[in-house]
Design an enzyme around this catalytic site. Structure first.
Site, short mmCIF file in Angstrom:
data_model
loop_
_atom_site.label_atom_id
_atom_site.label_comp_id
_atom_site.label_asym_id
_atom_site.label_seq_id
_atom_site.Cartn_x
_atom_site.Cartn_y
_atom_site.Cartn_z
N HIS A 1 0.83 -1.21 0.00
CA HIS A 1 0.00 0.00 0.00
C HIS A 1 0.87 1.26 0.00
O HIS A 1 0.53 2.26 -0.65
CB HIS A 1 -0.92 -0.01 1.21
CG HIS A 1 -2.09 -0.93 1.09
ND1 HIS A 1 -1.96 -2.30 1.10
CD2 HIS A 1 -3.43 -0.67 0.94
CE1 HIS A 1 -3.15 -2.85 0.99
NE2 HIS A 1 -4.06 -1.90 0.88
N HIS B 1 1.68 -3.60 9.30
CA HIS B 1 3.10 -3.47 8.97
C HIS B 1 3.84 -2.82 10.11
O HIS B 1 3.25 -2.15 10.98
CB HIS B 1 3.29 -2.62 7.70
CG HIS B 1 2.76 -3.26 6.45
ND1 HIS B 1 3.46 -4.21 5.75
CD2 HIS B 1 1.59 -3.07 5.79
CE1 HIS B 1 2.75 -4.59 4.69
NE2 HIS B 1 1.61 -3.91 4.71
#
Length: 294
Positions: free
Chosen positions: A213, A255
């Site tokens: 992303h 993440h």
């Protein structure tokens, strides 16, 4: 000349005295010597026969027998030294400065990522904001961007628009390929507090480094800012969208901080590759001709 004095038995007195002063073990001692000889024979017959196995055990338990001393005579073959430990089990007594710095940065990264993961679950401190973060997650997913680019490309009726959209499609495909390749090589696991409820995941999406992303946000933002004419408020919104999207990846627990930071860097550099390999009707006429025929 008078004869020497004799005792009652008719023996001389000197002879009796010498006989009484003789040692008990001498033959002149009558039965005493035989008794001592029989006692020594009895002791020698009762002494146990030395067992070589017991002797070796007693020698090994002796404080004199230590590692490195000479082996005893008759002992078995000496044992081979233990095999060396594998490389990963050895203690690094002199680590390099680079290794210490990397371990410190990794510890800081894990600690900061856990502190910022305030939307990792519904019971987290910012659990009520989790639906909004997941909406941002969908806005940066690769599938909506690919489908949207293909739809706009099919509806475009100008060569300039098709050229821009064709290169945007090339950039998105390149991003998917490079991110999947790096994730497969690094294979860094996602944070432990992450919930695997992501939108349309593939096999490599179980790995964390780098953030797809974040790479897509940096790539698309730089592409839009360079090829679309937008007002300043819209340009600011594009940059804010990319930044908040990367931050949401850490807040959701998807993440670590370094995954997002490297993702931004990779996405920024990927646009440089796309700009260098820019597709146009002059250098890639086959693509545009095939698309026009469709």
């Amino acid at each position: 000349m008078p004869s020497p004095r004799r005792n009652v038995e008719g023996r001389p007195l000197g002879t009796s005295a010498s006989s009484s002063s003789s040692s008990p073990g001498s033959p002149a001692h009558g039965g005493g010597g035989g008794s001592r000889f029989e006692f020594q024979s009895l002791l020698s017959s009762r002494a146990p026969v030395a067992d070589p196995t017991c002797a070796r055990l007693r020698a090994s338990e002796s404080p004199v027998h230590r590692r490195g001393s000479f082996p005893l005579t008759g002992a078995g073959p000496s044992q081979a030294p233990p095999p060396p430990l594998p490389e990963e089990d050895r203690m690094d007594l002199n680590p390099s400065f680079l290794g210490i710095a990397l371990r410190s940065l990794l510890a800081i990264d894990l600690w900061l990522s856990k502190k910022l993961g305030v939307c990792a679950g519904e019971s987290s401190s910012w659990g009520s904001v989790r639906p909004l973060m997941k909406l941002l997650e969908i806005s940066g997913h690769g599938i909506p961007w690919l489908l949207g680019t293909l739809y706009c490309l099919s509806r475009s009726d100008s060569w300039a628009g098709r050229e821009v959209l064709m290169n945007l499609l090339f950039a998105l495909l390149l991003d998917l390929l490079l991110v999947a390749l790096l994730k497969g090589l690094v294979r860094r696991r996602r944070p432990a507090h992450n919930q695997m409820d992501m939108f349309v995941t593939l096999s490599v999406d179980k790995y964390s480094f780098p953030s797809g992303h974040a790479t897509r946000a940096a790539l698309v933002s730089r592409f839009i800012l360079n090829h679309l004419v937008l007002a300043i408020p819209l340009r600011v919104l594009v940059v804010l969208w990319a930044f908040i999207l990367g931050l949401s990846r850490v807040m959701l627990g998807r993440h670590n901080v370094t995954d997002v930071a490297f993702g931004f860097f990779q996405g920024y550099m990927q646009y440089s590759i796309v700009d260098y390999c820019w597709l146009s009707p002059h250098n890639a006429p086959v693509l545009f001709v095939l698309w026009n025929q469709q």
